[in-house]
Design an enzyme around this catalytic site. Structure first.
Site, PDB file in Angstrom:
ATOM      1  CG  ASP A  56      -2.042  -0.948   1.182  1.00 33.85           C
ATOM      2  OD1 ASP A  56      -2.067  -1.791   0.268  1.00 33.85           O
ATOM      3  OD2 ASP A  56      -2.921  -0.863   2.059  1.00 33.85           O
ATOM      4  CG  ASP A  57       0.094   3.782   2.192  1.00 37.05           C
ATOM      5  OD1 ASP A  57      -1.058   3.505   1.800  1.00 37.05           O
ATOM      6  OD2 ASP A  57       0.390   3.897   3.387  1.00 37.05           O
ATOM      7  CG  HIS A 107      -4.590   2.469  -1.010  1.00 32.82           C
ATOM      8  ND1 HIS A 107      -5.524   1.801  -0.248  1.00 32.82           N
ATOM      9  CD2 HIS A 107      -3.640   2.906  -0.120  1.00 32.82           C
ATOM     10  CE1 HIS A 107      -5.160   1.819   1.016  1.00 32.82           C
ATOM     11  NE2 HIS A 107      -4.029   2.491   1.132  1.00 32.82           N
ATOM     12  CG  HIS A 111      -3.675   6.995   2.213  1.00 30.46           C
ATOM     13  ND1 HIS A 111      -3.555   7.136   3.579  1.00 30.46           N
ATOM     14  CD2 HIS A 111      -3.553   5.677   1.972  1.00 30.46           C
ATOM     15  CE1 HIS A 111      -3.355   5.946   4.134  1.00 30.46           C
ATOM     16  NE2 HIS A 111      -3.356   5.037   3.174  1.00 30.46           N
ATOM     17  CG  HIS A 204       2.269   0.064   4.256  1.00 30.74           C
ATOM     18  ND1 HIS A 204       2.024  -0.874   5.243  1.00 30.74           N
ATOM     19  CD2 HIS A 204       1.147   0.815   4.151  1.00 30.74           C
ATOM     20  CE1 HIS A 204       0.795  -0.696   5.721  1.00 30.74           C
ATOM     21  NE2 HIS A 204       0.250   0.329   5.080  1.00 30.74           N
TER      22      HIS A 204
END
Length: 256
Positions: A56-57, A107, A111, A204
């Protein structure tokens, strides 16, 4: 006799007898509810020794690149849940993710942690802006969506599905919390001590400060492969599911 009857009537009028209807139990819309419907996936029921690694991210030119190098070294595939504004800054990383056979997923753009109850318009905007960046960089849209923080409600799920994306969470026993930099050993042990068929592991590919994820992967991947596990994308994992509900809910490939 009449006065007794009159007194009783007065009591009935003062304290009327009401017949209560049987309460109707509301459907509890928790993880079990959405899993049974096949609307959200936390992990997959499969007989194959397959596990999905998710990141993620990102994308981040340094951390994502290093993770891709390690995945290539061990012939493993990953699913990258990208943030739209990061994708806009580093489209070349999305292109590399897709080119090397990994999965690019949505995603949100900023965020944000959606406030519940969520706004349909806000959810749609966050998803659509990210899809636009994914398509611009890779030439095709994504199939999967993960809300930041795993925060969801009926609106978030409905809007994602309307846009053709399948909401994906992660196995609760496979949250590495690598974003908090707990130590390489803790990340390694979290994955290896809890490894099961069908796991979706949360990592991540962007961590503030010095990431420990890459070094952890260098220990996790060879050990899982020694145990006979194959590391696949989330879509591949779902296609291996023993539950027809899940298999029929996800496209076999990304949308064009």
């Amino acid at each position: 006799m009449y006065k007794y009857f009159l007194a009783a009537l007065c009591l009935l009028l003062a304290f009327p007898v009401t017949v209560q209807a049987q309460p109707v139990s509301a459907v509890k819309k928790d993880r079990k509810f959405y899993e049974q419907k096949g609307d959200v996936i936390w992990e997959v029921q499969t007989d194959k020794k397959w596990i999905a690694f998710t990141f993620d991210d990102g994308p981040d030119p340094k951390q994502t690149g290093a993770i891709l190098d390690v995945l290539e070294q061990y012939h493993a595939k990953g699913t990258f849940f990208v943030i739209g504004k990061q994708a806009a800054q580093h489209p070349q990383m999305l292109n590399r993710i897709a080119f090397e056979g990994h999965e690019v997923a949505n995603h949100t753009f900023n965020h944000i942690f959606f406030r519940l109850p969520s706004s349909p318009e806000r959810v749609r905007t966050e998803i659509e802006r990210t899809e636009a960046e994914i398509i611009k960089a890779t030439g095709k849209g994504s199939a999967l969506f993960r809300p930041p923080g795993g925060i969801y409600d009926e609106t978030i799920i409905r809007e994602a599905r309307r846009l053709g994306l399948y909401p994906i969470m992660w196995s609760w026993h496979q949250d590495t919390r690598d974003w908090s930099r707990p130590g390489i050993k803790k990340i390694v042990n979290k994955v290896l001590d809890n490894a099961h068929n069908g796991d979706i592991v949360l990592f991540h590919d962007f961590v503030q400060g010095s990431s420990q994820t890459v070094e952890a992967l260098k220990q996790i991947l060879p050990e899982l492969q020694r145990r006979g596990y194959e590391i696949v994308t989330v879509s591949e994992l779902i296609q291996s599911s023993s539950r027809q509900l899940h298999k029929s809910s996800i496209p076999s490939k990304h949308k064009s």
